[in-house]
Design a protein around this motif. Structure first.
Motif, PDB file in Angstrom:
ATOM      1  N   GLY A 138       0.863  -1.257   0.131  1.00 36.44           N
ATOM      2  CA  GLY A 138      -0.185  -0.133  -0.128  1.00 36.44           C
ATOM      3  C   GLY A 138       0.769   1.349  -0.053  1.00 36.44           C
ATOM      4  N   PHE A 155       8.590   9.770  11.640  1.00 39.66           N
ATOM      5  CA  PHE A 155       8.603  10.353  10.284  1.00 39.66           C
ATOM      6  C   PHE A 155       8.981  11.724  10.197  1.00 39.66           C
ATOM      7  N   VAL A 177      11.089   4.776  14.988  1.00 37.86           N
ATOM      8  CA  VAL A 177      11.505   5.554  14.083  1.00 37.86           C
ATOM      9  C   VAL A 177      10.266   6.619  13.603  1.00 37.86           C
ATOM     10  N   VAL A 195       4.362   3.864   5.115  1.00 39.17           N
ATOM     11  CA  VAL A 195       5.456   3.198   5.503  1.00 39.17           C
ATOM     12  C   VAL A 195       5.422   1.697   4.648  1.00 39.17           C
ATOM     13  N   PRO A 216       7.711   1.421  13.322  1.00 44.49           N
ATOM     14  CA  PRO A 216       7.189   2.841  12.841  1.00 44.49           C
ATOM     15  C   PRO A 216       6.210   2.905  13.714  1.00 44.49           C
TER      16      PRO A 216
HETATM   17  N1  AR6 Z   1       9.505   5.590   7.967  1.00 40.15           N
HETATM   18  C1  AR6 Z   1       9.131   5.692   9.259  1.00 40.15           C
HETATM   19  N2  AR6 Z   1       7.677   6.107   9.029  1.00 40.15           N
HETATM   20  C2  AR6 Z   1       7.174   6.274   8.027  1.00 40.15           C
HETATM   21  C3  AR6 Z   1       7.790   6.111   6.691  1.00 40.15           C
HETATM   22  C4  AR6 Z   1       8.939   5.668   6.754  1.00 40.15           C
HETATM   23  N3  AR6 Z   1       9.697   5.789   5.338  1.00 40.15           N
HETATM   24  N4  AR6 Z   1       6.758   6.391   5.911  1.00 40.15           N
HETATM   25  C5  AR6 Z   1       5.556   6.656   6.432  1.00 40.15           C
HETATM   26  N5  AR6 Z   1       5.815   6.759   7.842  1.00 40.15           N
HETATM   27  P1  AR6 Z   1       0.953   4.593   7.439  1.00 40.15           P
HETATM   28  P2  AR6 Z   1      -1.014   3.020   9.078  1.00 40.15           P
HETATM   29  C6  AR6 Z   1       4.891   6.786   8.956  1.00 40.15           C
HETATM   30  O1  AR6 Z   1      -0.119   5.410   6.861  1.00 40.15           O
HETATM   31  O2  AR6 Z   1      -1.648   4.167   9.661  1.00 40.15           O
HETATM   32  C7  AR6 Z   1      -0.902   1.336   4.089  1.00 40.15           C
HETATM   33  O3  AR6 Z   1      -1.296   1.849   2.686  1.00 40.15           O
HETATM   34  C8  AR6 Z   1       3.840   7.731   8.606  1.00 40.15           C
HETATM   35  O4  AR6 Z   1       4.025   9.239   8.845  1.00 40.15           O
HETATM   36  O5  AR6 Z   1       2.144   3.989   6.527  1.00 40.15           O
HETATM   37  O6  AR6 Z   1      -0.894   1.861   9.995  1.00 40.15           O
HETATM   38  C9  AR6 Z   1      -0.848   0.052   4.507  1.00 40.15           C
HETATM   39  O7  AR6 Z   1      -0.861  -0.917   3.357  1.00 40.15           O
HETATM   40  C10 AR6 Z   1       2.856   7.575  10.076  1.00 40.15           C
HETATM   41  O8  AR6 Z   1       3.179   8.286  11.149  1.00 40.15           O
HETATM   42  O9  AR6 Z   1       0.428   3.170   8.343  1.00 40.15           O
HETATM   43  C11 AR6 Z   1      -2.208   0.041   5.246  1.00 40.15           C
HETATM   44  O10 AR6 Z   1      -3.259  -0.229   4.203  1.00 40.15           O
HETATM   45  C12 AR6 Z   1       3.349   6.027  10.285  1.00 40.15           C
HETATM   46  O11 AR6 Z   1       4.377   5.747   9.428  1.00 40.15           O
HETATM   47  C13 AR6 Z   1      -2.298   1.549   5.908  1.00 40.15           C
HETATM   48  O12 AR6 Z   1      -1.452   2.083   5.156  1.00 40.15           O
HETATM   49  C14 AR6 Z   1       2.319   5.007   9.947  1.00 40.15           C
HETATM   50  O13 AR6 Z   1       1.405   5.506   8.591  1.00 40.15           O
HETATM   51  C15 AR6 Z   1      -1.803   1.210   7.124  1.00 40.15           C
HETATM   52  O14 AR6 Z   1      -1.988   2.508   8.071  1.00 40.15           O
END
Ligand code: AR6
Length: 181
Positions: A36, A162, A160, A39, A123
């Protein structure tokens, strides 16, 4: 910032989880394990297709992965050897969601320990697309990890974050938190 907890070093840092050199990274996946954005997208992009190939066989075996549970794959081209994919709850403000979020952290550590992994980067699960407010999610994450480390004492855990704002929330919560004895 760095905190010592029994035999574990806990680091809270601002950065990109895909660049971490811990033995494993945790991915905030979805229950279809389909990849997705956020992250999840970053981990698949950096790790390459080997991760999805292993997820395909896990999906063939057990379907997806319910919220709160975790599965493990290779890290592909990442520095981390393994990725632990856990599925956070979508936030609606119900009590059960905090339990599911806690289960993500607890089960990830348990799975890591079962694979002889000593260092793990997390994360902030569920606080992006799944809209869990980070001010509520951070104490759940920290409390669960600190308590699970008493059962599975890994050497190092990294949180970690972001963005600077997310990092500040974690920093504040970790100093305020009354940690389990
Ligand atoms: N390193 C660290 N943190 C990160 C990175 C990175 N490279 N990229 C984003 N974040 P999310 P969720 C942070 O949306 O809410 C996906 O589509 C981001 O800023 O990644 O659990 C999956 O496939 C935020 O604070 O995860 C699922 O469908 C945190 O990671 C859905 O999103 C989590 O944001 C999961 O949603």
């Amino acid at each position: 910032m760095e905190v010592k907890w029994n035999d574990t070093v806990i680091k809270i840092l601002r950065g990109d989880i895909t660049e971490q050199d811990t033995e494993a990274l945790v991915n905030a996946a979805n229950s279809r394990l389909a990849g997705g954005g956020g992250v999840d997208g970053a981990i698949h992009a950096a790790g390459g297709p080997a991760i999805m190939r292993e997820l395909d066989s896990i999906r063939a075996r057990q379907g997806g992965c319910p919220a709160g549970q975790a599965v493990i794959t290779t890290g592909g081209r990442l520095k981390a050897k393994h990725v632990i994919h856990t599925v956070g709850p979508v936030y609606h403000g119900r009590d059960a969601e905090a339990e599911l979020l806690a289960a993500c952290y607890g089960n990830s550590i348990k799975l890591a320990a079962g694979h002889n992994i000593h260092s793990l980067s997390f994360p902030s699960i569920s606080t992006g697309v799944y809209r869990y407010p980070i001010r509520l999610a951070a104490p759940v994450a920290l409390r669960t990890v600190f308590s699970q480390l008493q059962i599975y004492p890994l050497q190092e855990i990294r949180f970690v974050l972001f963005s600077d704002a997310d990092y500040e929330v974690y920093r504040k919560v970790v100093t305020e938190l009354k940690l389990p004895e």
